[in-house]
Scaffold this motif. Structure first.
Motif, PDB file in Angstrom:
ATOM      1  N   GLY A 124     -41.806 -65.273 -20.342  1.00  0.00           N
ATOM      2  CA  GLY A 124     -41.470 -64.133 -19.494  1.00  0.00           C
ATOM      3  C   GLY A 124     -41.589 -62.844 -20.275  1.00  0.00           C
ATOM      4  N   LEU A 125     -41.491 -61.751 -19.536  1.00  0.00           N
ATOM      5  CA  LEU A 125     -41.641 -60.426 -20.123  1.00  0.00           C
ATOM      6  C   LEU A 125     -40.420 -60.074 -20.991  1.00  0.00           C
ATOM      7  N   ARG A 126     -40.555 -59.049 -21.775  1.00  0.00           N
ATOM      8  CA  ARG A 126     -39.430 -58.577 -22.598  1.00  0.00           C
ATOM      9  C   ARG A 126     -38.187 -58.400 -21.742  1.00  0.00           C
ATOM     10  N   GLY A 127     -37.070 -58.881 -22.238  1.00  0.00           N
ATOM     11  CA  GLY A 127     -35.819 -58.729 -21.492  1.00  0.00           C
ATOM     12  C   GLY A 127     -35.633 -59.787 -20.425  1.00  0.00           C
ATOM     13  N   ALA A 128     -36.521 -60.755 -20.362  1.00  0.00           N
ATOM     14  CA  ALA A 128     -36.391 -61.825 -19.363  1.00  0.00           C
ATOM     15  C   ALA A 128     -35.141 -62.646 -19.642  1.00  0.00           C
ATOM     16  N   GLY A 129     -34.766 -62.713 -20.916  1.00  0.00           N
ATOM     17  CA  GLY A 129     -33.615 -63.536 -21.311  1.00  0.00           C
ATOM     18  C   GLY A 129     -34.075 -64.777 -22.069  1.00  0.00           C
ATOM     19  N   LYS A 130     -35.297 -64.750 -22.567  1.00  0.00           N
ATOM     20  CA  LYS A 130     -35.825 -65.917 -23.285  1.00  0.00           C
ATOM     21  C   LYS A 130     -34.938 -66.256 -24.483  1.00  0.00           C
ATOM     22  N   SER A 131     -34.637 -65.247 -25.299  1.00  0.00           N
ATOM     23  CA  SER A 131     -33.838 -65.503 -26.503  1.00  0.00           C
ATOM     24  C   SER A 131     -32.399 -65.861 -26.130  1.00  0.00           C
ATOM     25  N   THR A 132     -31.807 -65.060 -25.233  1.00  0.00           N
ATOM     26  CA  THR A 132     -30.396 -65.275 -24.876  1.00  0.00           C
ATOM     27  C   THR A 132     -30.190 -66.621 -24.185  1.00  0.00           C
ATOM     28  N   LEU A 133     -30.944 -66.855 -23.101  1.00  0.00           N
ATOM     29  CA  LEU A 133     -30.728 -68.077 -22.318  1.00  0.00           C
ATOM     30  C   LEU A 133     -31.263 -69.301 -23.059  1.00  0.00           C
ATOM     31  N   GLY A 134     -32.360 -69.122 -23.787  1.00  0.00           N
ATOM     32  CA  GLY A 134     -32.927 -70.236 -24.565  1.00  0.00           C
ATOM     33  C   GLY A 134     -31.911 -70.745 -25.577  1.00  0.00           C
ATOM     34  N   GLN A 226     -34.069 -52.064 -17.750  1.00  0.00           N
ATOM     35  CA  GLN A 226     -32.647 -51.817 -17.993  1.00  0.00           C
ATOM     36  C   GLN A 226     -32.128 -52.668 -19.155  1.00  0.00           C
ATOM     37  N   ARG A 227     -32.546 -53.933 -19.164  1.00  0.00           N
ATOM     38  CA  ARG A 227     -32.051 -54.842 -20.221  1.00  0.00           C
ATOM     39  C   ARG A 227     -32.573 -54.425 -21.597  1.00  0.00           C
ATOM     40  N   VAL A 228     -33.858 -54.062 -21.645  1.00  0.00           N
ATOM     41  CA  VAL A 228     -34.447 -53.651 -22.932  1.00  0.00           C
ATOM     42  C   VAL A 228     -33.767 -52.367 -23.412  1.00  0.00           C
ATOM     43  N   ASP A 230     -30.664 -51.416 -22.642  1.00  0.00           N
ATOM     44  CA  ASP A 230     -29.305 -51.754 -23.073  1.00  0.00           C
ATOM     45  C   ASP A 230     -29.312 -52.309 -24.495  1.00  0.00           C
ATOM     46  N   GLN A 231     -30.398 -52.969 -24.846  1.00  0.00           N
ATOM     47  CA  GLN A 231     -30.480 -53.522 -26.204  1.00  0.00           C
ATOM     48  C   GLN A 231     -30.851 -52.441 -27.220  1.00  0.00           C
ATOM     49  N   GLY A 232     -31.207 -51.257 -26.701  1.00  0.00           N
ATOM     50  CA  GLY A 232     -31.547 -50.136 -27.585  1.00  0.00           C
ATOM     51  C   GLY A 232     -32.898 -50.265 -28.249  1.00  0.00           C
ATOM     52  N   ASP A 266     -35.439 -67.340 -11.164  1.00  0.00           N
ATOM     53  CA  ASP A 266     -35.261 -65.904 -10.947  1.00  0.00           C
ATOM     54  C   ASP A 266     -33.942 -65.457 -11.557  1.00  0.00           C
ATOM     55  N   THR A 267     -34.018 -64.453 -12.425  1.00  0.00           N
ATOM     56  CA  THR A 267     -32.813 -64.040 -13.158  1.00  0.00           C
ATOM     57  C   THR A 267     -32.276 -62.695 -12.680  1.00  0.00           C
ATOM     58  N   SER A 268     -32.899 -62.105 -11.658  1.00  0.00           N
ATOM     59  CA  SER A 268     -32.451 -60.780 -11.209  1.00  0.00           C
ATOM     60  C   SER A 268     -31.068 -60.882 -10.574  1.00  0.00           C
ATOM     61  N   ASP A 269     -30.238 -59.873 -10.829  1.00  0.00           N
ATOM     62  CA  ASP A 269     -28.915 -59.738 -10.192  1.00  0.00           C
ATOM     63  C   ASP A 269     -27.978 -60.926 -10.429  1.00  0.00           C
ATOM     64  N   VAL A 270     -28.127 -61.611 -11.547  1.00  0.00           N
ATOM     65  CA  VAL A 270     -27.238 -62.745 -11.829  1.00  0.00           C
ATOM     66  C   VAL A 270     -26.653 -62.558 -13.229  1.00  0.00           C
ATOM     67  N   PRO A 271     -25.333 -62.772 -13.392  1.00  0.00           N
ATOM     68  CA  PRO A 271     -24.764 -62.649 -14.745  1.00  0.00           C
ATOM     69  C   PRO A 271     -25.306 -63.733 -15.688  1.00  0.00           C
ATOM     70  N   VAL A 272     -25.319 -63.410 -16.957  1.00  0.00           N
ATOM     71  CA  VAL A 272     -25.917 -64.293 -17.955  1.00  0.00           C
ATOM     72  C   VAL A 272     -25.343 -65.723 -17.906  1.00  0.00           C
ATOM     73  N   GLU A 273     -23.999 -65.825 -17.796  1.00  0.00           N
ATOM     74  CA  GLU A 273     -23.364 -67.155 -17.852  1.00  0.00           C
ATOM     75  C   GLU A 273     -23.862 -68.041 -16.707  1.00  0.00           C
ATOM     76  N   VAL A 274     -23.965 -67.441 -15.503  1.00  0.00           N
ATOM     77  CA  VAL A 274     -24.428 -68.194 -14.333  1.00  0.00           C
ATOM     78  C   VAL A 274     -25.889 -68.611 -14.545  1.00  0.00           C
ATOM     79  N   MET A 275     -26.640 -67.653 -15.102  1.00  0.00           N
ATOM     80  CA  MET A 275     -28.063 -67.904 -15.351  1.00  0.00           C
ATOM     81  C   MET A 275     -28.253 -69.061 -16.326  1.00  0.00           C
ATOM     82  N   ALA A 276     -27.404 -69.069 -17.368  1.00  0.00           N
ATOM     83  CA  ALA A 276     -27.532 -70.128 -18.380  1.00  0.00           C
ATOM     84  C   ALA A 276     -27.297 -71.487 -17.724  1.00  0.00           C
TER      85      ALA A 276
HETATM   86  N1  LIG Z   1     -29.450 -62.616 -15.521  1.00  0.00           N
HETATM   87  C1  LIG Z   1     -29.764 -62.399 -16.814  1.00  0.00           C
HETATM   88  N2  LIG Z   1     -30.565 -63.266 -17.445  1.00  0.00           N
HETATM   89  C2  LIG Z   1     -30.901 -63.044 -18.725  1.00  0.00           C
HETATM   90  N3  LIG Z   1     -30.483 -62.004 -19.469  1.00  0.00           N
HETATM   91  C3  LIG Z   1     -29.667 -61.112 -18.890  1.00  0.00           C
HETATM   92  C4  LIG Z   1     -29.286 -61.264 -17.540  1.00  0.00           C
HETATM   93  N4  LIG Z   1     -28.493 -60.239 -17.223  1.00  0.00           N
HETATM   94  C5  LIG Z   1     -28.392 -59.476 -18.336  1.00  0.00           C
HETATM   95  N5  LIG Z   1     -29.090 -59.992 -19.347  1.00  0.00           N
HETATM   96  C6  LIG Z   1     -29.199 -59.411 -20.702  1.00  0.00           C
HETATM   97  O1  LIG Z   1     -30.561 -59.081 -20.875  1.00  0.00           O
HETATM   98  C7  LIG Z   1     -30.936 -59.250 -22.242  1.00  0.00           C
HETATM   99  C8  LIG Z   1     -32.133 -60.206 -22.330  1.00  0.00           C
HETATM  100  O2  LIG Z   1     -32.700 -60.071 -23.606  1.00  0.00           O
HETATM  101  P1  LIG Z   1     -33.400 -61.189 -24.434  1.00  0.00           P
HETATM  102  O3  LIG Z   1     -32.696 -62.470 -24.284  1.00  0.00           O
HETATM  103  O4  LIG Z   1     -33.596 -60.637 -25.802  1.00  0.00           O
HETATM  104  O5  LIG Z   1     -34.817 -61.276 -23.662  1.00  0.00           O
HETATM  105  P2  LIG Z   1     -36.249 -61.713 -24.225  1.00  0.00           P
HETATM  106  O6  LIG Z   1     -35.993 -62.606 -25.381  1.00  0.00           O
HETATM  107  O7  LIG Z   1     -36.856 -62.397 -23.042  1.00  0.00           O
HETATM  108  O8  LIG Z   1     -36.969 -60.455 -24.559  1.00  0.00           O
HETATM  109  C9  LIG Z   1     -29.750 -59.796 -22.976  1.00  0.00           C
HETATM  110  O9  LIG Z   1     -29.104 -58.748 -23.634  1.00  0.00           O
HETATM  111  C10 LIG Z   1     -28.868 -60.358 -21.842  1.00  0.00           C
HETATM  112  O10 LIG Z   1     -27.500 -60.325 -22.161  1.00  0.00           O
END
Ligand SMILES: Nc1ncnc2c1ncn2[C@@H]1O[C@H](COP(=O)(O)OP(=O)(O)O)[C@@H](O)[C@H]1O
Ligand SMILES: O=C(O)C1=C[C@@H](OP(=O)(O)O)[C@@H](O)[C@H](O)C1
Ligand SMILES: [Mg+2]
Length: 299
Positions: A124-134, A226-228, A230-232, A266-276
């Motif tokens: 997925g694209l940057r900010g998809a949550g690959k690192s976080t959810l993976g 927005q996610r990218v 927020d990560q600065g 689909d990860t839009s509009d869902v909190p991270v914990e639910v997504m995981a």
């Molecule tokens: N529904 C969601 N799914 C995944 N990440 C989310 C979600 N909502 C907010 N975030 C935040 O978005 C950021 C995703 O970044 P990251 O995991 O580094 O993405 P990637 O590795 O795909 O570039 C994290 O800071 C995470 O906490």
């Protein structure tokens, strides 16, 4: 316009479209392509607009800068991604592999039982949550978590930024493929977080699709941005409209490629914990009952 002139204009338009598409899929701005190829930004804009009748040597520089083949830019029919993969594999194959490929294509190869390995890759694209959810999914499952870019950095003793600066896009793609090949051989369950642009090189992406169960983490462009932000990360700064437009274009050009993944979440509009939990559910659905020495259970 005569027929011949029209055909030539169509050819230049199509060439421009292919250059633009290849650049966008790689997430390259015109500025970066200009720096890597030595052509001016204005000249690249003309080429992409179907206006510049570029010299073959300059076009070759553009292709090289993107790590692609000149013939793919000018082929009469746009080459499919499957064709490019097969062609590249044939070029690297030994005679025995070519003989096997011929018999498979002719329909005479016997289908071996497919091995099911507990290996998942998120794309997925940057900010998809690959690192976080993976990482969260791997921790929950007790599987090894690997970040492909970290693996590339470790193997080469250089940061991704340094690799791009020294070897360019083409060099990074080579090291990415090498690292992936090694991971694909590695035994044991694993969740792999790939880089967003892994889809840019057909052979690498095909290797990923064939050796991992792939999950596309999908979100809207606004959410990625927005996610990218927020990560600065640097990509989140700059003129907001143009950053969002760039992101939209990159996502649009990559969507058909990400969509080749085995599953989409689909990860839009869902909190991270639910997504995981959802991602873990998808993985468990896929691999429950396959813990049988790696063989797919009898149907
Ligand atoms: N529904 C969601 N799914 C995944 N990440 C989310 C979600 N909502 C907010 N975030 C935040 O978005 C950021 C995703 O970044 P990251 O995991 O580094 O993405 P990637 O590795 O795909 O570039 C994290 O800071 C995470 O906490
Ligand atoms: O989408 C992209 O074009 C890229 C995303 C990055 O990876 P992440 O998606 O892991 O941030 C990294 O591979 C590279 O800077 C290019
Ligand atoms: Mg990441």
């Amino acid at each position: 316009m005569t027929d011949a002139a029209q055909q030539e204009a169509d050819f230049l338009n199509e060439l421009g479209r292919r250059v633009r598409h290849a650049r966008t899929v790689r997430g390259l701005s015109r500025k970066l392509l200009s720096q890597a190829s030595g052509l001016s930004e204005r000249y690249i804009a003309q080429l992409e607009g179907g206006q510049g009748n570029v010299s073959i040597i300059l076009l070759r520089r553009v292709a090289n800068a993107m790590g692609m083949r000149l013939d793919d830019l000018v082929a009469a029919q746009e080459t499919s991604s499957d064709w490019r993969v097969v062609r590249d594999l044939v070029e690297q194959a030994n005679p025995e592999q070519i003989a096997l490929a011929k018999s498979a294509l002719a329909g005479s190869a016997t289908a071996e039982s497919r091995v099911v390995r507990r290996r998942v890759a998120v794309v997925g694209l940057r900010g998809a949550g690959k690192s976080t959810l993976g990482r969260m999914a791997a921790a929950h499952l007790g599987w090894r978590f690997v970040e492909l870019n970290t693996e590339i950095e470790r193997e080469n003793g250089l940061s991704v930024g340094e690799i791009f600066a020294i070897y360019g896009q083409e060099g990074y793609r080579r090291l990415e493929q090498k690292a992936l090949r090694q991971l694909a051989e590695h035994p044991g369950p694993m969740v792999l977080a790939t880089g967003g642009s892994i889809v840019a090189e057909p052979l690498t992406y095909d290797l990923l699709l064939s050796s991992f169960y792939t999950i596309w983490l999908r979100a809207r462009p606004e959410e990625h941005l927005q996610r990218v932000r927020d990560q600065g990360h640097v990509e989140g700064k700059g003129d907001p409209t143009s950053v969002l437009e760039d992101l939209r274009a990159v996502l649009l050009s990559r969507e058909p490629l990400y969509a080749r993944a085995s599953a989409v979440v689909d990860t839009s509009d869902v909190p991270v914990e639910v997504m995981a939990e959802r991602v873990i559910g998808v993985i468990e659905d896929r691999f429950n009952g396959t813990d049988n020495g790696g063989r797919r259970p009898a149907a």
